[in-house]
Design an enzyme around this catalytic site. Structure first.
Site, PDB file in Angstrom:
ATOM      1  CG  PHE A   1     -19.407  24.703 -14.767  1.00 27.10           C
ATOM      2  CD1 PHE A   1     -20.755  24.420 -14.912  1.00 27.10           C
ATOM      3  CD2 PHE A   1     -18.486  23.708 -15.087  1.00 27.10           C
ATOM      4  CE1 PHE A   1     -21.197  23.182 -15.345  1.00 27.10           C
ATOM      5  CE2 PHE A   1     -18.915  22.463 -15.529  1.00 27.10           C
ATOM      6  CZ  PHE A   1     -20.265  22.207 -15.651  1.00 27.10           C
TER       7      PHE A   1
ATOM      8  CB  VAL B   1      -8.332  36.572 -24.441  1.00 30.93           C
ATOM      9  CG1 VAL B   1      -7.564  37.604 -23.631  1.00 30.93           C
ATOM     10  CG2 VAL B   1      -9.808  36.931 -24.513  1.00 30.93           C
TER      11      VAL B   1
ATOM     12  CD  GLU C   1     -17.655  10.208 -13.377  1.00 33.06           C
ATOM     13  OE1 GLU C   1     -18.457  10.228 -12.424  1.00 33.06           O
ATOM     14  OE2 GLU C   1     -17.591  11.114 -14.226  1.00 33.06           O
TER      15      GLU C   1
ATOM     16  CG  ASP D   1     -11.163  24.137 -12.446  1.00 34.36           C
ATOM     17  OD1 ASP D   1     -11.731  24.136 -11.346  1.00 34.36           O
ATOM     18  OD2 ASP D   1     -11.304  23.244 -13.307  1.00 34.36           O
TER      19      ASP D   1
ATOM     20  CB  ALA E   1     -19.064  22.022 -11.877  1.00 31.24           C
ATOM     21  CD  GLN E   2     -22.186  23.074  -7.021  1.00 33.84           C
ATOM     22  OE1 GLN E   2     -22.271  24.162  -6.450  1.00 33.84           O
ATOM     23  NE2 GLN E   2     -23.088  22.676  -7.922  1.00 33.84           N
TER      24      GLN E   2
END
Lengths: 447, 447
Positions: B26, B92, B183, B312, B329-330
């Protein structure tokens, strides 16, 4: 970690005649559907838990469809509505006519009737090296693996300076000019034309070679020469290199050597050349020929009135088809349905009726607006109309409403955007000797 | 078989300031989008070739969505329209501030600015045994593997007589009461209710246990206590067993032992408990805290004005968020967009602007018509309206028109049929020590 010896088939004895169906492909599924009712107990074995619509598998391999779009869980096809149906996801190890039992990795079961509907497996004609390095295209994990290989080849070609090595990554050799080989070659050519130049602006895709190798003198040998000719023209129009009358002698993962000595470097050799029947141990050699079970016109394996074989695994000689039926979906579907009727006749002590194949014709798609069709009454179509027919027929025969929905929306999307929707790289299994494999292992190395 | 040492990054020097973005999640994707233009050369590295919409990953694991529906190829997001953008599918290996270079498995590249957007990886808190046997849910192959494990457990439970062993196959332990755990538990409960009884008519699914384990005293700790309470009620309504204030001490693949000594048999332990930053070697220890990079309000890693971390992997302390932002995500999306603006400011020699997180609220779905939402202004929703909001928000933020189309048709289909569409078993990798693994190997054993 469940051990095999802790499992058991757990199939109740309901005193009904028990039909054991080995394989959930076109033949097995259509047979089982027709046996739904009060008369039989139906037991189906398959190593997978799904029924695959294999004519579209090549689209999974070329990032046109997601695997779930062409597969339907067998338990969904035969749910609780179908009483006394029992599916078990196990591998069958042998058929034992003497005891009238079938052996699986988790135990044996007796049968009144057993139907072998195991289809085919790739045939490498004993070449272990090709078997090790070539990419087959018979199962969903294989299609996912080929998809990963194709996409990863472009990623790698984009990071290579050695021109010979880059060319080798961009040479895709497809062995076998049957429907799978032709449709795969066509799909790759469409990708080269519409998708890849957008994805890799720096790369020159005029260098990408799609080479279709066929041992006979024409592609789509089972089809009419007119259609083969048209297909050849289409393939050449979209830039597929044809090598007819050509056989592959060896492949070491990098170098393809053809009979006659010609060689070409390629990191991806796709094996769509030959198949042989996926036979099961237990029946005497005289019951088989060229890896298929010899069956009479009632699909009874010769010498075994209660053992049947249908579809690709069966070799049924008839006046009209002295060499057996074509290895496509229709004979399997029709034999499955026909055998169901004959099984009813057996328990009703009625005489059996011989199977007769109704050839609905055959179709192959080469690319957008390019397809060929052989129809009954020696009618041959090509171009846009055959292409529309191909789309219609495949949606029509596709299993399950959901699959139709997903496939149709994928195709509509693709038609308007020229995009292959599902270009994500998932490695279903690891070839330790290649970078992709190493990369895949790394994904799990979270340290 | 391409060898790593035959590859090179092949990135042209276009004399523009080079931004190297590590990670296509994200944060990285939203940053790259905003950098499109004439001012920067943008280089993106990711081990995968796709951007995943991870909030829906649990639906892939529970057979609700196909993997391709929640993933978008990075090359499709940034195609040839975006000039001087360069994606490379590589791992990487280190960042070298002394030389201002980034090292990858296929070579080094210099940077003007480097942005670490690598997100998180599962954190087993050093428990190697749990790491070996638990099922994580962070990547698409892991979701496919968990899906296979769930479905295969039912196939196996259906073939077992030993009641203890069967119960163990039907006990699903989910560790972690955050959004993923909740969930996932909800989706499993819906499957037990609507799908499985149809698939396995013989089986008694009242015996199937879904156990959600959380170390704190409530589920969804990041959300408002009201929402946690409502979620708890929902979970209990649909039959999920909650174990709050509980920690897992050990798991050997069959036996879960909780701190305090209580034990439960389970063949499937899903690890949604903790994550830690997926850090890259090269920066000094004082630049990190608890596996995250310490960044100032401009996302600069402390002590390195040209090294940034977003999402994150970044720990940004602010007055409003003294312990950093929530790991959703935001913040990553907003930090990516904000950093893009600041990079422009840097090359224009303008003063940087501090990042400020705008909390749009958070949502969690427990099941059909059951969801909770914390909205700004301390507004809390639950039930049908929150459920509709959840569907809307997830479709809205889902990447790509095609994904929206496929996911939406899947959900509409599921809503009316109560079916999980994609119940096919694909093993993406092999756990040699279990039957599924052995079965998977057998698929390739074509002899």
């Amino acid at each position: 970690m469940i051990q095999v010896n802790e499992l058991t088939l757990n199939i109740p004895d309901t005193k009904k005649p028990r039909v054991v169906i080995i394989g959930g492909g076109f033949g097995g599924v259509n047979l089982a559907k027709k046996l739904k009712g009060k008369d039989f107990q139906v037991v189906m074995f398959d190593r997978h838990n799904y029924h695959g619509f294999w004519p579209l598998l090549y689209q999974v391999a070329t990032a046109g469809l997601e695997p779930d779009a062409i597969a339907e869980p067998l338990r969904k096809l035969f749910d609780k509505e179908y009483e006394d149906f029992h599916f078990r996801q196990v591998r069958v190890t042998s058929i034992n006519p003497a005891t009238k039992t079938v052996s699986t990795i988790v135990g044996d079961i007796s049968y009144d009737f057993v139907v072998i509907a195991t289809g085919t497996k790739p045939n490498y004609f004993g070449n272990e090296q090709i078997k090790k390095y070539a990419f087959p295209l018979k199962q969903i994990p294989e299609a996912l693996n080929l998809r990963s290989q194709l996409l990863q080849s472009f990623e790698q070609a984009n990071m290579i300076n050695d021109p010979e090595l880059r060319q080798s990554l961009l040479n895709f050799v497809i062995v076998g000019g049957g429907p799978t080989g032709v449709e795969l070659a066509g799909a790759l050519a469409e990708m080269r034309r519409h998708v890849l130049p957008n994805d890799y602006p720096g790369m020159d895709f005029s260098k990408m070679k799609i080479i279709l190798v066929e041992g006979m003198d024409r592609v789509l040998p089972p089809m009419d020469p007119k259609s083969s000719q048209k297909t050849r023209e289409y393939l050449e129009e979209i830039g597929v290199e044809l090598k007819l009358n050509t056989l592959v002698e060896s492949y070491d993962g990098q170098l393809v050597t053809f009979k006659g000595g010609e060689q070409i470097r390629s990191h991806t050799l796709i094996w769509a050349a030959g198949v042989s029947g996926a036979q099961i141990p237990g029946l005497p050699p005289e019951a088989s020929e060229r890896g298929r079970y010899l069956v009479n016109l009632y699909n009874q394996v010769v010498g075994f009135p209660d053992i049947f074989a249908i579809g690709d695994i069966a070799l049924m000689r008839s006046e009209k088809y002295p060499n057996g039926h074509p290895g496509v979906a229709q004979p399997a579907i029709q034999q499955g349905r026909h055998l169901a009727k004959n099984l009813y006749r057996i328990i009703r002590k009625e005489p059996l009726e011989p199977f007769e194949y109704f050839d609905k014709g055959s179709l192959a798609i080469i690319g957008r607006n390019r397809a060929v069709a052989d129809l009954p009454k020696n009618l041959h179509l090509s171009g846009f109309i055959a292409w529309v027919a191909w789309l219609f027929v495949h949606i029509y025969y596709l299993i399950g409403f959901r699959n139709k929905l997903v496939v149709l929306s994928n195709w509509i999307y693709k038609f308007f955007t020229y995009e292959n929707g599902t270009r994500i790289i998932i490695r279903p299994f690891i070839r330790k000797d290649d970078l992709a494999g190493q990369e895949f292992i790394k994904k799990y190395d979270v340290d």
